[in-house]
Scaffold this active site. Structure first.
Site, short mmCIF file in Angstrom:
data_model
loop_
_atom_site.label_atom_id
_atom_site.label_comp_id
_atom_site.label_asym_id
_atom_site.label_seq_id
_atom_site.Cartn_x
_atom_site.Cartn_y
_atom_site.Cartn_z
N TYR A 134 0.84 -1.16 0.07
CA TYR A 134 0.00 -0.07 -0.17
C TYR A 134 0.87 1.17 0.12
O TYR A 134 1.61 1.42 0.91
CB TYR A 134 -0.69 -0.13 1.08
CG TYR A 134 -1.98 1.05 1.38
CD1 TYR A 134 -2.36 2.16 0.40
CD2 TYR A 134 -2.60 1.08 2.51
CE1 TYR A 134 -2.93 3.13 0.67
CE2 TYR A 134 -3.57 2.08 2.73
CZ TYR A 134 -3.85 3.08 1.66
OH TYR A 134 -4.64 4.22 1.85
N LYS A 162 -1.78 -1.45 -3.84
CA LYS A 162 -2.66 -0.27 -3.71
C LYS A 162 -1.84 0.80 -4.08
O LYS A 162 -1.12 1.33 -3.14
CB LYS A 162 -3.61 -0.19 -2.58
CG LYS A 162 -4.52 0.68 -2.54
CD LYS A 162 -5.00 1.28 -1.51
CE LYS A 162 -6.17 2.38 -1.67
NZ LYS A 162 -6.53 3.12 -0.34
#
Length: 304
Positions: A134, A162
């Site tokens: 992330y 992400k």
């Protein structure tokens, strides 16, 4: 056309004791599932994992598993300030029936790219569940460089990333995506452009504000009605602008909006404040807010 996936980063409804408001969480999740969202991120940035007690965190994950059942892919945020603290989060949830763990870059201190490779590699080696990187440098202060991500993508237990940085920084990774390594983009203000360009995995908390608009977006995509796609994008952008127009945290307006949608609980953990009565009145009067809640026929009392 390749299937498009919208992943909602869920909020965490809390009661006044900062425990999980189970009714609010259930209503929030059901609102997503009923509108065609089939993938959820629990305890991400929108869910304030780092501001939850361990007791509330474990309750959040366990209840999310119970409520969603096997109806949705369930990803869980576990990223903390360092290897030991993040591993403790992993150990706390990895035996539950969840689909993956999302790990933000460690924050508080700044780390070199070599240290980040060590961090994620150690966690991937130790975890029973698939890991997702992330990248959120505006909050962590540390950027996951492209070369670092490519190195980590070769690990068999790192299944994707992400990307919440500027799209120009994430674009080169799209060429590397595969069934083994997913590149999930978080750019909710330019979905129409990215969808037309063929970007098919999107994740954001914004989807949870008006999931019926995502359902409409899916329909428009299926019909290749790009004019409708752009109209829906404009609705989301106007809603975000309205939420930021109030002199309060975006999480405070998020709490107000979800309460108006019939989802109880406070989505802004203390010490964040909820909207004052004058702010509530102004926010509720905005036409785009009324539009966002007009199709939310949820049978749930809204706390005042």
């Amino acid at each position: 056309m390749q299937a498009t996936k919208f992943i909602t980063a869920l909020c965490t409804p809390l009661n006044e004791e900062d425990a999980i408001d189970v009714a609010g969480l259930e209503t929030h999740i059901e609102d997503q599932l009923e509108n065609g969202i089939d993938s959820l991120l629990v305890a991400g940035t929108m869910g304030f994992m780092q501001m939850l007690s361990m007791e509330a965190y474990l309750q959040l994950v366990a209840q999310s598993v119970r409520i969603s059942g096997s109806r949705a892919e369930l990803l869980v945020g576990v990223g903390d300030t360092g290897t030991s603290t993040t591993l403790a989060r992993i150990r706390a949830v990895e035996n539950l029936p969840i689909d993956g763990l999302v790990i933000i870059s460690p924050y508080f201190l700044k780390f070199t790219q070599a240290e980040l490779v060590d961090y994620f590699t150690d966690l991937a080696d130790a975890s029973k569940k698939p890991l997702f990187l992330y990248d959120l440098p505006r909050l962590t202060g540390t950027k996951l460089e492209i070369s670092t991500v490519l190195t980590l993508s070769e690990h068999p237990n790192i299944h994707g990333i992400k990307c919440s940085d500027h799209f120009a920084q994430s674009r080169p990774l799209l060429e590397q995506q595969s069934d083994q390594f997913r590149v999930i983009i978080a750019q909710p203000t330019m979905l129409d452009v990215l969808l037309k360009a063929g970007v098919r995995e999107h994740l954001d908390g914004v989807f949870g504000f008006a999931p019926h608009w995502i359902r409409d977006l899916q329909t428009a995509l299926g019909n290749e009605d790009w004019f409708a796609v752009t109209q829906i994008q404009n609705q989301f952008n106007e809603l975000l602008a309205a939420m930021q127009s109030i002199d309060a945290s975006i999480f405070s307006t998020t709490s107000e909006l979800l309460n108006l949608r019939g989802i109880p609980g406070r989505m802004a953990p203390k010490p964040l404040r909820l909207l004052s009565p004058p702010q509530q009145e102004r926010f509720r009067s905005l036409p785009i807010v009324q539009q966002a809640i007009s199709r939310a026929a949820l049978a749930c009392d809204v706390p005042q």
